[in-house]
Design a protein around this motif. Sequence first.
Motif, short mmCIF file in Angstrom:
data_model
loop_
_atom_site.label_atom_id
_atom_site.label_comp_id
_atom_site.label_asym_id
_atom_site.label_seq_id
_atom_site.Cartn_x
_atom_site.Cartn_y
_atom_site.Cartn_z
N ALA A 251 0.85 -1.48 -0.10
CA ALA A 251 0.03 -0.07 0.05
C ALA A 251 0.71 1.37 -0.04
O ALA A 251 0.58 2.30 -0.69
CB ALA A 251 -0.90 -0.08 1.02
N LEU A 252 1.91 1.20 0.74
CA LEU A 252 2.82 2.47 0.60
C LEU A 252 3.45 2.79 -0.58
O LEU A 252 3.54 3.78 -1.04
CB LEU A 252 3.99 2.12 1.87
N LEU B 198 2.33 1.79 -3.39
CA LEU B 198 1.22 2.33 -4.40
C LEU B 198 1.02 3.98 -3.96
O LEU B 198 0.78 4.63 -4.92
CB LEU B 198 -0.16 1.58 -4.20
N TYR B 199 0.79 4.27 -2.84
CA TYR B 199 0.75 5.58 -2.50
C TYR B 199 1.97 6.37 -3.03
O TYR B 199 1.80 7.69 -3.27
CB TYR B 199 0.58 5.74 -0.87
N ALA B 200 3.07 5.94 -2.84
CA ALA B 200 4.18 6.76 -3.43
C ALA B 200 4.22 7.01 -5.02
O ALA B 200 4.82 8.12 -5.26
CB ALA B 200 5.54 5.80 -3.14
N GLU B 201 3.41 6.39 -5.68
CA GLU B 201 3.26 6.66 -6.88
C GLU B 201 2.21 7.96 -7.26
O GLU B 201 2.01 8.30 -8.30
CB GLU B 201 2.87 5.53 -7.93
N PHE B 202 1.48 8.13 -6.14
CA PHE B 202 0.26 9.20 -6.41
C PHE B 202 0.87 10.61 -6.47
O PHE B 202 1.79 10.85 -6.00
CB PHE B 202 -0.88 9.10 -5.31
N ALA C 87 2.00 12.55 -3.29
CA ALA C 87 2.34 11.86 -2.12
C ALA C 87 3.42 12.63 -1.31
O ALA C 87 4.49 13.08 -1.61
CB ALA C 87 2.89 10.47 -2.45
N ASP C 88 3.28 12.19 -0.10
CA ASP C 88 4.16 12.96 1.09
C ASP C 88 5.33 12.02 0.92
O ASP C 88 5.57 11.02 1.74
CB ASP C 88 3.50 13.05 2.45
N ASP C 89 6.39 12.69 0.60
CA ASP C 89 7.71 12.07 0.34
C ASP C 89 8.44 11.53 1.76
O ASP C 89 8.96 10.94 2.09
CB ASP C 89 8.94 12.63 -0.33
N ILE D 51 6.85 8.68 3.42
CA ILE D 51 7.01 7.64 2.83
C ILE D 51 8.61 7.22 3.15
O ILE D 51 8.94 5.88 3.51
CB ILE D 51 7.06 7.46 1.42
#
Length: 61
Positions: free
Chosen positions: A17-18, A20-24, A27-29, A32
């Motif tokens: 999930a993290l 996938l989130y990183a690809e949005f 996203a809050d680097d 991450i």
Amino acid sequence: MCEHIEDFHRTVLMLGALALYAEFPGADDDFIDTIGPSLAVSLPEPPAGMFPPGYDPIGDV
């Protein structure tokens, strides 16, 4: 299902999930970069029988 297996699966799902989130976009680097390594370190040993005998994921890198 044994608790150890549930912990392993839950942690793998959170790492996925993290990722996938990183690809949005947006996203809050910082999030991450902080949570990713913490989740990876907390990943328990894989359940017995999950990989074939002699499999070494580190050796395949």
